[in-house]
Design a protein around this motif. Sequence first.
Motif, PDB file in Angstrom:
ATOM      1  N   GLN A  87       7.562  11.963 -12.474  1.00 16.81           N
ATOM      2  CA  GLN A  87       7.665  10.638 -11.609  1.00 16.81           C
ATOM      3  C   GLN A  87       7.577  11.019 -10.153  1.00 16.81           C
ATOM      4  OE1 GLN A  87      10.916   8.092 -12.437  1.00 16.81           O
ATOM      5  NE2 GLN A  87      11.143   8.960 -14.619  1.00 16.81           N
ATOM      6  N   ALA A  88       8.240  11.894  -9.657  1.00 14.66           N
ATOM      7  CA  ALA A  88       8.239  12.493  -8.147  1.00 14.66           C
ATOM      8  C   ALA A  88       6.828  13.011  -7.961  1.00 14.66           C
ATOM      9  CB  ALA A  88       8.930  13.753  -7.920  1.00 14.66           C
ATOM     10  N   LEU A  89       6.170  13.574  -8.759  1.00 11.99           N
ATOM     11  CA  LEU A  89       4.919  13.958  -8.622  1.00 11.99           C
ATOM     12  C   LEU A  89       3.908  13.016  -8.572  1.00 11.99           C
ATOM     13  CD1 LEU A  89       2.633  16.664  -8.791  1.00 11.99           C
ATOM     14  CD2 LEU A  89       2.408  15.877 -11.251  1.00 11.99           C
ATOM     15  N   ILE A  90       4.014  11.870  -9.320  1.00  7.76           N
ATOM     16  CA  ILE A  90       3.036  10.702  -8.987  1.00  7.76           C
ATOM     17  C   ILE A  90       3.566  10.007  -7.733  1.00  7.76           C
ATOM     18  CG2 ILE A  90       2.404   8.740 -10.410  1.00  7.76           C
ATOM     19  CD1 ILE A  90       3.344   9.898 -12.899  1.00  7.76           C
ATOM     20  N   SER A  91       4.596   9.616  -7.577  1.00  6.65           N
ATOM     21  CA  SER A  91       4.943   8.857  -6.379  1.00  6.65           C
ATOM     22  C   SER A  91       4.604   9.686  -5.023  1.00  6.65           C
ATOM     23  CB  SER A  91       6.596   8.879  -6.429  1.00  6.65           C
ATOM     24  OG  SER A  91       6.955   8.151  -7.618  1.00  6.65           O
ATOM     25  N   HIS A  92       4.338  11.087  -4.978  1.00  5.35           N
ATOM     26  CA  HIS A  92       4.162  11.630  -3.881  1.00  5.35           C
ATOM     27  C   HIS A  92       2.475  11.940  -3.775  1.00  5.35           C
ATOM     28  CE1 HIS A  92       8.246  11.565  -2.388  1.00  5.35           C
ATOM     29  NE2 HIS A  92       8.364  12.338  -3.368  1.00  5.35           N
ATOM     30  N   THR A  93       1.878  11.691  -4.679  1.00  7.50           N
ATOM     31  CA  THR A  93       0.444  11.865  -4.694  1.00  7.50           C
ATOM     32  C   THR A  93      -0.239  11.157  -3.738  1.00  7.50           C
ATOM     33  OG1 THR A  93       0.535  12.388  -7.147  1.00  7.50           O
ATOM     34  CG2 THR A  93      -1.613  11.793  -6.153  1.00  7.50           C
ATOM     35  N   SER A  94      -0.989  11.743  -3.010  1.00  6.34           N
ATOM     36  CA  SER A  94      -1.776  11.041  -1.608  1.00  6.34           C
ATOM     37  C   SER A  94      -3.057  10.810  -1.708  1.00  6.34           C
ATOM     38  CB  SER A  94      -1.337  11.968  -0.542  1.00  6.34           C
ATOM     39  OG  SER A  94      -1.805  13.222  -0.581  1.00  6.34           O
ATOM     40  N   ASN A  95      -4.006  11.241  -2.788  1.00  4.76           N
ATOM     41  CA  ASN A  95      -5.232  10.960  -2.694  1.00  4.76           C
ATOM     42  C   ASN A  95      -5.703  10.517  -4.099  1.00  4.76           C
ATOM     43  OD1 ASN A  95      -6.519  13.422  -4.391  1.00  4.76           O
ATOM     44  ND2 ASN A  95      -5.097  14.298  -2.613  1.00  4.76           N
ATOM     45  N   GLN A  96      -6.838   9.791  -4.196  1.00  2.00           N
ATOM     46  CA  GLN A  96      -7.292   9.424  -5.405  1.00  2.00           C
ATOM     47  C   GLN A  96      -7.866  10.561  -6.544  1.00  2.00           C
ATOM     48  OE1 GLN A  96     -10.337   6.212  -4.629  1.00  2.00           O
ATOM     49  NE2 GLN A  96      -8.782   4.859  -3.889  1.00  2.00           N
ATOM     50  N   ASP A  97      -8.343  11.573  -5.977  1.00  3.08           N
ATOM     51  CA  ASP A  97      -8.800  12.600  -6.925  1.00  3.08           C
ATOM     52  C   ASP A  97      -7.588  13.098  -7.654  1.00  3.08           C
ATOM     53  OD1 ASP A  97     -11.396  12.567  -5.679  1.00  3.08           O
ATOM     54  OD2 ASP A  97     -10.828  13.982  -4.225  1.00  3.08           O
ATOM     55  N   LEU A  98      -6.661  13.238  -7.195  1.00  2.00           N
ATOM     56  CA  LEU A  98      -5.496  13.851  -8.034  1.00  2.00           C
ATOM     57  C   LEU A  98      -5.041  12.603  -8.936  1.00  2.00           C
ATOM     58  CD1 LEU A  98      -3.000  15.735  -5.610  1.00  2.00           C
ATOM     59  CD2 LEU A  98      -4.427  16.605  -7.591  1.00  2.00           C
ATOM     60  N   MET A  99      -5.001  11.460  -8.513  1.00  2.00           N
ATOM     61  CA  MET A  99      -4.538  10.374  -9.274  1.00  2.00           C
ATOM     62  C   MET A  99      -5.194  10.056 -10.169  1.00  2.00           C
ATOM     63  SD  MET A  99      -2.232   8.044  -9.378  1.00  2.00           S
ATOM     64  CE  MET A  99      -1.850   7.100 -10.455  1.00  2.00           C
ATOM     65  N   ARG A 100      -6.790  10.381 -10.195  1.00  3.38           N
ATOM     66  CA  ARG A 100      -7.704  10.341 -11.403  1.00  3.38           C
ATOM     67  C   ARG A 100      -7.502  11.362 -12.408  1.00  3.38           C
ATOM     68  NH1 ARG A 100     -11.769  10.794  -8.426  1.00  3.38           N
ATOM     69  NH2 ARG A 100     -12.416   8.703  -8.432  1.00  3.38           N
TER      70      ARG A 100
END
Length: 410
Positions: free
Chosen positions: A39-52
């Motif tokens: 949850q912390a990893l997802i909440s602090h992701t700052s760009n769409q590449d990682l989100m993908r």
Amino acid sequence: MEVVLEVSPEALFNELFTKVFRNSLFELSSHQHGNFVVQALISHTSNQDLMRLIWDELGSNLEDLFKMGRSGVVAALIAASERLHFNEHKCCQFLAKTVCSADESPKCIVPRLLFLDSYFSCEDKSNWSWQSGDKMHVMGSLILQAIFRFKSEYIKPYIISITSMETPHVLEAVRDAKGSHVIEAFLSSSASEKEKCRLVKKLESHFGKVAAHSSGAFVIEKCFTACNLSLRESIVSELLAVRSELSKTKQGSHLLRKLDVDWFASHPDRWRSKQASKEFAYKDFSSTFGSSDTKPRRKDRFLAGSSNNKSNPKTVTELRKEINQSLGTAAPFLSKQKFKRKSEQKGKNIAKVGDDNNNFRRGKKMSNKKKVGNKNDTAATATARKSNKKRQRDGDVREASLKKMKDNID
């Protein structure tokens, strides 16, 4: 690890994701403690590449995460999709399919998300129904609040579901802290005024009772803002009937002031005119500058302790390239020359001001000296005049004495 993810620079954050978390997100999400780190990893992701990459691992496993009781991971995933504007429509579709099959009506989506534990623990999910008195789910409420921040074209099934709720269910949701937040989120969403009024009308003849409740007072305020003038008048009329009871509570007193209930009681026509003027001014402002939907919305940080302020080097690099291209190759030289000329001119101005100040001081001293000299000259002239007069008197006395002596001799 949660704190490390929160404070890590972007380079270290990306390295941690690549070496530690990648291809292990679903396994960690299944763990009793590891799911909080995800949850912390997802909440602090700052760009769409990682989100993908995160979405590729977890997007197809939403139902499994719900069944395992890991709804916090789903909530973080939805909030991050809305925050980064990534797969927004797809995210809403996947969530709706998780709690509502293709052959079912979308009316069941919001109730099932409000009672996540009750629904997923039910063996015959197709026959699940709203059980009055059941505890509403915290994460289900947060998920729905995040959903209603998406654009209206992405959340049509959710809008249909919440506006189709029966009046007793709406009243129960309003009196519950978690349910009232969902109703407020919908009334603040990008849904149309007509759709919002459809829900508000279910509370007619109950506005006074709802306002007396601690969480209901905030819902009534949102209802007043979202609906048309006729419904606003209905709300205020019902609140006027219970004005004495509402004035004894903190929320009720605030609501009475906010809605100008006392002014409505004494001057109803002026109150209507004032509300109509406000509505016209708001629509005129929206048509000129755009509605609140076009403005950046405040992001929900319920899963992250603080905002993510990590810089984006790629964006900065692209921005610098655009600036250099627009200015041209001669821009830095010209800007330096311009700055140099400005500095020289500034120095000349300072020197000129200094010379002017010195001249002014010299002139002032000379003027003072002249004034002193003039004063001295005036005093000397007056003294000379007195001396001359005295000499003239002495001369006259001497002449008179000589004449008298001469007369005596004769």
